[in-house]
Enzyme design. Structure first.
Site, PDB file in Angstrom:
ATOM      1  N   ARG A 182       0.804  -1.224   0.000  1.00 26.58           N
ATOM      2  CA  ARG A 182       0.000   0.000   0.000  1.00 26.58           C
ATOM      3  C   ARG A 182       0.840   1.278   0.000  1.00 26.58           C
ATOM      4  O   ARG A 182       0.577   2.194  -0.787  1.00 26.58           O
ATOM      5  CB  ARG A 182      -0.932   0.027   1.239  1.00 26.58           C
ATOM      6  CG  ARG A 182      -2.168  -0.803   1.090  1.00 26.58           C
ATOM      7  CD  ARG A 182      -2.542  -1.409   2.418  1.00 26.58           C
ATOM      8  NE  ARG A 182      -1.554  -2.429   2.738  1.00 26.58           N
ATOM      9  CZ  ARG A 182      -1.678  -3.700   2.360  1.00 26.58           C
ATOM     10  NH1 ARG A 182      -2.753  -4.088   1.752  1.00 26.58           N
ATOM     11  NH2 ARG A 182      -0.722  -4.573   2.623  1.00 26.58           N
ATOM     12  N   THR A 183       1.799   1.356   0.905  1.00 28.03           N
ATOM     13  CA  THR A 183       2.498   2.637   1.064  1.00 28.03           C
ATOM     14  C   THR A 183       3.281   2.970  -0.198  1.00 28.03           C
ATOM     15  O   THR A 183       3.194   4.081  -0.732  1.00 28.03           O
ATOM     16  CB  THR A 183       3.419   2.574   2.298  1.00 28.03           C
ATOM     17  OG1 THR A 183       2.641   2.142   3.415  1.00 28.03           O
ATOM     18  CG2 THR A 183       4.034   3.934   2.598  1.00 28.03           C
ATOM     19  N   LYS A 192      25.376  -4.377  -1.316  1.00 30.31           N
ATOM     20  CA  LYS A 192      26.847  -4.414  -1.441  1.00 30.31           C
ATOM     21  C   LYS A 192      27.517  -3.764  -0.237  1.00 30.31           C
ATOM     22  O   LYS A 192      28.732  -3.574  -0.236  1.00 30.31           O
ATOM     23  CB  LYS A 192      27.276  -3.675  -2.708  1.00 30.31           C
ATOM     24  CG  LYS A 192      26.656  -4.192  -3.992  1.00 30.31           C
ATOM     25  CD  LYS A 192      27.058  -3.265  -5.149  1.00 30.31           C
ATOM     26  CE  LYS A 192      26.129  -3.431  -6.331  1.00 30.31           C
ATOM     27  NZ  LYS A 192      26.273  -2.317  -7.286  1.00 30.31           N
ATOM     28  N   ARG A 235      10.956   3.736   3.186  1.00 27.73           N
ATOM     29  CA  ARG A 235      10.666   2.797   4.289  1.00 27.73           C
ATOM     30  C   ARG A 235      11.948   2.039   4.590  1.00 27.73           C
ATOM     31  O   ARG A 235      12.659   1.615   3.661  1.00 27.73           O
ATOM     32  CB  ARG A 235       9.551   1.826   3.924  1.00 27.73           C
ATOM     33  CG  ARG A 235       9.409   0.707   4.948  1.00 27.73           C
ATOM     34  CD  ARG A 235       8.199  -0.144   4.700  1.00 27.73           C
ATOM     35  NE  ARG A 235       6.983   0.605   4.969  1.00 27.73           N
ATOM     36  CZ  ARG A 235       5.761   0.081   4.880  1.00 27.73           C
ATOM     37  NH1 ARG A 235       5.604  -1.190   4.535  1.00 27.73           N
ATOM     38  NH2 ARG A 235       4.700   0.809   5.141  1.00 27.73           N
ATOM     39  N   HIS A 282       4.946   5.900  11.433  1.00 24.14           N
ATOM     40  CA  HIS A 282       4.410   5.759  10.075  1.00 24.14           C
ATOM     41  C   HIS A 282       3.410   6.914   9.887  1.00 24.14           C
ATOM     42  O   HIS A 282       2.197   6.714   9.831  1.00 24.14           O
ATOM     43  CB  HIS A 282       3.725   4.401   9.933  1.00 24.14           C
ATOM     44  CG  HIS A 282       3.435   3.961   8.532  1.00 24.14           C
ATOM     45  ND1 HIS A 282       3.495   4.812   7.434  1.00 24.14           N
ATOM     46  CD2 HIS A 282       3.067   2.745   8.034  1.00 24.14           C
ATOM     47  CE1 HIS A 282       3.165   4.130   6.343  1.00 24.14           C
ATOM     48  NE2 HIS A 282       2.907   2.873   6.681  1.00 24.14           N
TER      49      HIS A 282
END
Ligand code: CP
Length: 311
Positions: free
Chosen positions: A60-61, A89, A110, A138
């Site tokens: 969703r986000t 890496k 995120r 959030h």
């Protein structure tokens, strides 16, 4: 509409907003929601690029941020997992952000670590929007939750909101309570003992005059609720899988229990759900969680437009 200035501001934490700012974001989101229903192609951020940096899974986000940018006429670059970036890496978060900062005007990100969005904002020229930092915050989910409450109930003031599930690790509830404290709401925290809301958050709310009750009993809490905000017990936040197994299924909201105890309740969930709301709830008029997901686009359009000075 209240006039507030969010231009150039990073969006990192639910605690950063004033009530005027919240009302402004809601008003702008409502305007975009109307335009979306008319399928208008907007060109407000034409020529601008968003970096969509998702070091942790999301449906969703990420997709609603990207949809929001496209709907506003902007462009998007990014990655959907840490393994698809040079993090794999050994590149540091700061170096990744400094690099992406050379390419984009706004970063939606995120990351699994608490405080990662603040670290990114400290080195980025671009505006940084926190799409979830581990068990921390959030804020954009909290904004779309607030918007959904306004749409579904007509107002935020006067509601009793039950927050249920993993309140210890739940970043959506940590951000949400920082918004609800600006309104005349009663909050009920419903969680197993091991997953209670952190004591510091509860004390901070009470010190600001917010009415907060804590309980582990589902049915009496549901009986009082205008809004029942269910959250997932999050497997990924447990170091010990046995502890997760003990706590999963602590609370299950079924059609039977809603119809018996509180048929008028509005049910929200940030999603994804696992087993905490049974699928037979989906057909109830108060089951608002997919409408809530839909609201993610207009609320994120509002945020992008406001921080870029295009609202
Ligand atoms: N609500 C939410 O953050 O969902 P995603 O994890 O799918 O982005």
């Amino acid at each position: 509409m209240n006039k507030v200035d969010l231009v150039g501001k990073d969006i990192l934490d639910g605690a950063q907003f004033t009530r005027d700012e919240l009302e402004c974001i809601m008003d702008v989101a409502r305007d975009f929601r109307e335009k979306l229903t008319q399928r208008k192609q907007l060109r407000l951020v034409e020529g601008y690029v968003m970096g969509s940096l998702f070091f942790e899974p999301s449906t969703r986000t990420r997709l609603s941020f990207e949809t929001a940018m496209h709907r506003l006429g902007g462009a998007v670059v990014g990655f959907a997992s840490a393994s698809a970036s040079s993090t794999a890496k050994g590149e540091s978060l700061e170096d990744t952000i400094r690099t992406v900062d050379q390419y984009v005007d706004i970063i939606a990100m995120r990351h699994p670590e608490i405080g990662s969005a603040q670290r990114a904002a400290a080195v980025a020229e671009a505006v940084v929007i926190n799409g979830g930092d581990g068990a921390g915050q959030h804020p954009t989910q909290a904004l779309l939750d607030l918007f959904t409450i306004k749409v579904e109930r007509g107002r935020v003031d006067g509601n009793t909101i039950v927050l249920c599930g993993d309140l210890k690790n739940g970043r959506t509830v940590h951000a949400g309570v920082e918004l609800y404290k600006h309104y005349d709401c009663k909050l009920i925290f419903l969680a197993p003992e091991a997953l209670r809301m952190p004591a510091g958050i509860t004390a901070h709310l009470r010190a600001q005059g917010v009415v907060v009750e804590e309980t582990s009993e589902l049915e009496p809490a549901l009986a009082q609720a205008d809004i029942f905000y269910m959250t997932r017990i999050q497997r990924e936040r447990f170091a010990d899988p046995a502890e997760y197994e003990k706590l999963r299924g602590s609370y299950v909201l079924s059609r039977e229990i809603i119809e018996r105890i509180n048929p008028g309740v509005t049910v929200l969930h940030p999603l994804p759900r696992v087993d905490e709301i049974t699928s037979d709830v989906d057909g109830l008029p108060g089951a608002a969680y997919f409408r809530q997901a839909n609201n993610g686009v207009c609320v994120r359009m509002a945020l992008i437009a406001l921080v870029m000075g295009k609202a």
